[in-house]
Design a protein around this motif. Structure first.
Motif, PDB file in Angstrom:
ATOM      1  N   ASP A  54       0.830  -1.216   0.000  1.00 43.07           N
ATOM      2  CA  ASP A  54       0.000   0.000   0.000  1.00 43.07           C
ATOM      3  C   ASP A  54       0.862   1.263   0.000  1.00 43.07           C
ATOM      4  O   ASP A  54       2.006   1.229   0.459  1.00 43.07           O
ATOM      5  CB  ASP A  54      -0.857  -0.032   1.279  1.00 43.07           C
ATOM      6  CG  ASP A  54      -2.089   0.844   1.206  1.00 43.07           C
ATOM      7  OD1 ASP A  54      -2.322   1.476   0.165  1.00 43.07           O
ATOM      8  OD2 ASP A  54      -2.828   0.885   2.211  1.00 43.07           O
ATOM      9  N   ASP A  55       0.313   2.361  -0.489  1.00 43.24           N
ATOM     10  CA  ASP A  55       0.970   3.680  -0.425  1.00 43.24           C
ATOM     11  C   ASP A  55       2.385   3.633  -0.996  1.00 43.24           C
ATOM     12  O   ASP A  55       3.293   4.290  -0.468  1.00 43.24           O
ATOM     13  CB  ASP A  55       1.041   4.186   1.034  1.00 43.24           C
ATOM     14  CG  ASP A  55      -0.320   4.274   1.690  1.00 43.24           C
ATOM     15  OD1 ASP A  55      -1.334   4.255   0.960  1.00 43.24           O
ATOM     16  OD2 ASP A  55      -0.387   4.354   2.922  1.00 43.24           O
TER      17      ASP A  55
ATOM     18  N   GLU B 109      -4.110   4.680  -6.708  1.00 39.82           N
ATOM     19  CA  GLU B 109      -5.028   5.162  -5.681  1.00 39.82           C
ATOM     20  C   GLU B 109      -5.390   6.622  -5.919  1.00 39.82           C
ATOM     21  O   GLU B 109      -4.617   7.371  -6.501  1.00 39.82           O
ATOM     22  CB  GLU B 109      -4.363   5.117  -4.297  1.00 39.82           C
ATOM     23  CG  GLU B 109      -3.925   3.770  -3.809  1.00 39.82           C
ATOM     24  CD  GLU B 109      -3.543   3.843  -2.331  1.00 39.82           C
ATOM     25  OE1 GLU B 109      -4.449   3.743  -1.501  1.00 39.82           O
ATOM     26  OE2 GLU B 109      -2.353   4.018  -2.008  1.00 39.82           O
TER      27      GLU B 109
END
Ligand code: C2E
Ligand code: MG
Ligand code: MG
Ligand code: MG
Length: 289
Positions: free
Chosen positions: A180-181, A237
């Motif tokens: 993630d991220d 995202e």
């Protein structure tokens, strides 16, 4: 003169700090029983495949309906939950609830999708994590292949051997893993090579100005290239505009998540969205000619 100013600043500073510390403390105290009072709720944000524009998954995002403060943002309570270790029971609850809803939707005949649940570093350090995951799947009656766990780069950098062993264990359960991220932490590329994540999530901070900032555009292209080369699926995202979508589509991003398609929704609204089966509108504009 300077001295008294200094003192005033100091007093102002401490008053502000006291106010924040007491807000923190009150959130921490009220969080302790919030789980058993049923104040937490899981929202779902669709992830859309760019090949066909259909929902292929959803990220589970926890929300707190505070009795007096209303909806408290995760950016406010997740850090407190991490510090007080409340994130462990809270995260386990989110995992169980997400599996339960995913299985329920499948039993209703909705097209099966992958549910992505965020895993905090502290959860990864529970020695019984693998049992907890297996139990969440078994209780819900959900096949492991429909569960994905999201970890951030910071997780991979601490206690590398323990974390690697845990991640391998998760994979052996048949559960998917995503990073993630990506791009905001300090991950070393050698860990990316050592551990095969199924998915790389490009952080929204790079996506935001993708169509106006040449550096961000270059970074995103590089991340997509890296992910693909290492055999990972790449998701962007925070996609909010047609321009961002078009850029990402041309760059062969596999999937997107963002307000352009939908904000995170309460489970009932998400279920209705799946029933509706509305494809993502792909812009037809030719941008780079
Ligand atoms: P994240 O895992 O990176 O989740 C994505 C965040 O981006 C979510 O914020 C989502 O609402 C937001 N987002 C999605 N699309 C857009 C967009 O188009 N524009 C903008 N500006 N934002 C978008 P949210 O729900 O506030 O969650 C923030 C963070 O809190 C998450 O970041 C995650 O790190 C953490 N979090 C949320 N739920 C959980 C949980 O159950 N467990 C753990 N450990 N962390 C969680
Ligand atoms: Mg996430
Ligand atoms: Mg993220
Ligand atoms: Mg984030």
């Amino acid at each position: 003169q300077a001295k008294s100013n200094g003192r005033n600043n100091y007093q102002f500073f401490t008053a502000d700090m006291n106010a924040r510390a007491s807000e923190r403390l009150s959130l921490e105290t009220s969080m302790r029983d919030a789980l058993s009072r049923g104040e937490f709720e899981v929202f779902f944000q669709p992830q859309v495949g760019l090949e066909h524009g259909q929902i292929i998954g959803a990220e589970a995002l926890v929300r707190w309906n505070h009795p007096t403060q209303g909806l408290v943002a995760p950016s406010k309570f997740i850090p407190i939950a991490e510090e007080s270790r409340m994130i462990v029971p809270l995260g386990n609850w989110v995992l169980r609830r997400s599996c339960e809803l995913a299985a329920q939707w499948q039993r209703e005949g909705l097209p099966p999708i992958t549910i992505a649940v965020n895993l905090s570093p502290l959860q990864l350090h529970q020695s019984n994590l693998l049992d907890l995951i297996q139990d969440a799947l078994d209780t819900a009656g959900l096949d492991a292949k429909y569960l994905e766990l999201e970890v951030t780069e910071s997780v991979v950098m601490q206690e590398v051997e323990h974390v690697m062993a845990m991640l391998h264990g998760i994979k052996q359960l048949g559960v998917k893993l995503s990073l993630d991220d990506f791009g905001t932490g300090y991950s070393s590329l050698s860990y990316l090579k050592r551990f095969a994540f199924n998915k790389l999530k490009v952080d929204q901070s790079f996506v935001r100005d993708i169509s106006s900032d040449a550096n961000d555009a270059a970074i995103v292209l590089a991340i997509i290239g890296l992910g693909k080369t290492l055999g990972m699926s790449v998701l962007a995202e925070g996609v909010e505009t047609d321009l961002q979508l078009e850029f990402l589509r041309r760059a062969q991003t596999d999937s997107i998540q963002g307000y352009l398609y939908s904000k995170p929704l309460p489970s009932d609204a998400f279920r209705l969205l799946m029933l509706e089966n509305r494809p993502l509108k792909m812009p037809e504009i030719e941008l780079f000619h």
